[in-house]
Design a protein around this motif. Structure first.
Motif, PDB file in Angstrom:
ATOM      1  N   ARG A  42      63.035  11.204  28.561  1.00 36.48           N
ATOM      2  CA  ARG A  42      63.365  12.524  28.015  1.00 36.48           C
ATOM      3  C   ARG A  42      63.427  13.572  29.127  1.00 36.48           C
ATOM      4  O   ARG A  42      64.333  14.403  29.145  1.00 36.48           O
ATOM      5  CB  ARG A  42      62.340  12.938  26.958  1.00 36.48           C
ATOM      6  N   ARG A  43      62.458  13.523  30.040  1.00 38.96           N
ATOM      7  CA  ARG A  43      62.467  14.482  31.157  1.00 38.96           C
ATOM      8  C   ARG A  43      63.710  14.316  32.018  1.00 38.96           C
ATOM      9  O   ARG A  43      64.340  15.286  32.420  1.00 38.96           O
ATOM     10  CB  ARG A  43      61.217  14.301  32.027  1.00 38.96           C
ATOM     11  N   ARG A  44      64.070  13.057  32.303  1.00 39.29           N
ATOM     12  CA  ARG A  44      65.196  12.798  33.208  1.00 39.29           C
ATOM     13  C   ARG A  44      66.549  12.979  32.540  1.00 39.29           C
ATOM     14  O   ARG A  44      67.521  13.310  33.218  1.00 39.29           O
ATOM     15  CB  ARG A  44      65.084  11.396  33.799  1.00 39.29           C
ATOM     16  N   HIS A  45      66.645  12.751  31.251  1.00 43.94           N
ATOM     17  CA  HIS A  45      67.951  12.777  30.588  1.00 43.94           C
ATOM     18  C   HIS A  45      68.159  14.004  29.710  1.00 43.94           C
ATOM     19  O   HIS A  45      69.203  14.634  29.768  1.00 43.94           O
ATOM     20  CB  HIS A  45      68.168  11.493  29.782  1.00 43.94           C
ATOM     21  N   LEU A  46      67.179  14.331  28.887  1.00 44.61           N
ATOM     22  CA  LEU A  46      67.360  15.452  27.956  1.00 44.61           C
ATOM     23  C   LEU A  46      67.135  16.792  28.647  1.00 44.61           C
ATOM     24  O   LEU A  46      67.943  17.703  28.516  1.00 44.61           O
ATOM     25  CB  LEU A  46      66.441  15.307  26.756  1.00 44.61           C
ATOM     26  N   LEU A  47      66.055  16.911  29.399  1.00 41.87           N
ATOM     27  CA  LEU A  47      65.790  18.173  30.084  1.00 41.87           C
ATOM     28  C   LEU A  47      66.781  18.406  31.207  1.00 41.87           C
ATOM     29  O   LEU A  47      67.226  19.526  31.423  1.00 41.87           O
ATOM     30  CB  LEU A  47      64.350  18.206  30.600  1.00 41.87           C
ATOM     31  N   ALA A  48      67.162  17.344  31.906  1.00 41.34           N
ATOM     32  CA  ALA A  48      68.140  17.478  32.990  1.00 41.34           C
ATOM     33  C   ALA A  48      69.501  17.879  32.444  1.00 41.34           C
ATOM     34  O   ALA A  48      70.289  18.536  33.116  1.00 41.34           O
ATOM     35  CB  ALA A  48      68.260  16.153  33.758  1.00 41.34           C
ATOM     36  N   ALA A  49      69.779  17.479  31.206  1.00 39.43           N
ATOM     37  CA  ALA A  49      71.061  17.814  30.582  1.00 39.43           C
ATOM     38  C   ALA A  49      71.045  19.214  29.956  1.00 39.43           C
ATOM     39  O   ALA A  49      72.068  19.667  29.458  1.00 39.43           O
ATOM     40  CB  ALA A  49      71.411  16.768  29.519  1.00 39.43           C
ATOM     41  N   GLY A  50      69.871  19.831  29.946  1.00 40.29           N
ATOM     42  CA  GLY A  50      69.784  21.169  29.360  1.00 40.29           C
ATOM     43  C   GLY A  50      69.647  21.142  27.857  1.00 40.29           C
ATOM     44  O   GLY A  50      69.922  22.117  27.192  1.00 40.29           O
ATOM     45  N   SER A  51      69.244  19.973  27.308  1.00 40.77           N
ATOM     46  CA  SER A  51      69.095  19.861  25.849  1.00 40.77           C
ATOM     47  C   SER A  51      67.802  20.489  25.387  1.00 40.77           C
ATOM     48  O   SER A  51      66.807  20.432  25.990  1.00 40.77           O
ATOM     49  CB  SER A  51      69.104  18.400  25.440  1.00 40.77           C
TER      50      SER A  51
END
Length: 151
Positions: free
Chosen positions: A142-151
């Protein structure tokens, strides 16, 4: 635990059976391999996915699967800020929720099929670590994919 439907099938499903729906969504030869590579090998670019796929996916098939997985809501597509013609693919919450069943499939396959022990190790390690290891891995995704994507 029921969640609202957020994934999209390309066509009208043959039935409402959950196993059929899953199969229609990602039951082709390559979709789970692409998700695996984004999830466990931390590959996010087209070239990384193409070159890193041990199974030898063709570029046109990879392109089609990335389009399908993005359209269905299992991956999201983001422009590379450093290279205008490159994009990165990131997991969505729905695909992060696939970790437990993918770990179970990996452990099952390493028990019953001639799996490479080195390639079976991530699933076996997550299973051996129990719910806390699985939750920590999913939080890292979640940190690497969702937060990095600005979700």
């Amino acid at each position: 635990m029921s969640q609202s439907v957020s994934l999209q099938l390309a066509n009208e499903p043959r039935s409402g059976c959950p196993i059929n729906l899953f199969s229609e969504l990602i039951g082709d030869r390559w979709s789970l391999v692409v998700i695996r590579d984004v999830m466990f090998a931390d590959r996010s670019g087209f070239r990384e996915l193409l070159a890193g796929c041990e199974e030898g996916i063709a570029s046109n098939v990879l392109s089609a699967r990335l389009d399908k997985l993005t359209a269905s809501g299992l991956l999201s597509k983001h422009d590379d800020t450093r290279h205008k013609q490159r994009v990165h693919y990131r997991l969505t919450e729905a695909s992060i929720q696939l970790v437990p069943p993918l770990v179970a499939v990996g452990v099952w396959a390493s028990t019953w099929l001639p799996a490479d022990p080195a390639l079976a190790e991530p699933a076996q390690t997550l299973e051996a670590g129990g719910q806390s290891a699985m939750a920590a891995f999913m939080d890292d995704l979640r940190r690497r994919h969702l937060l990095a994507a600005g979700s």
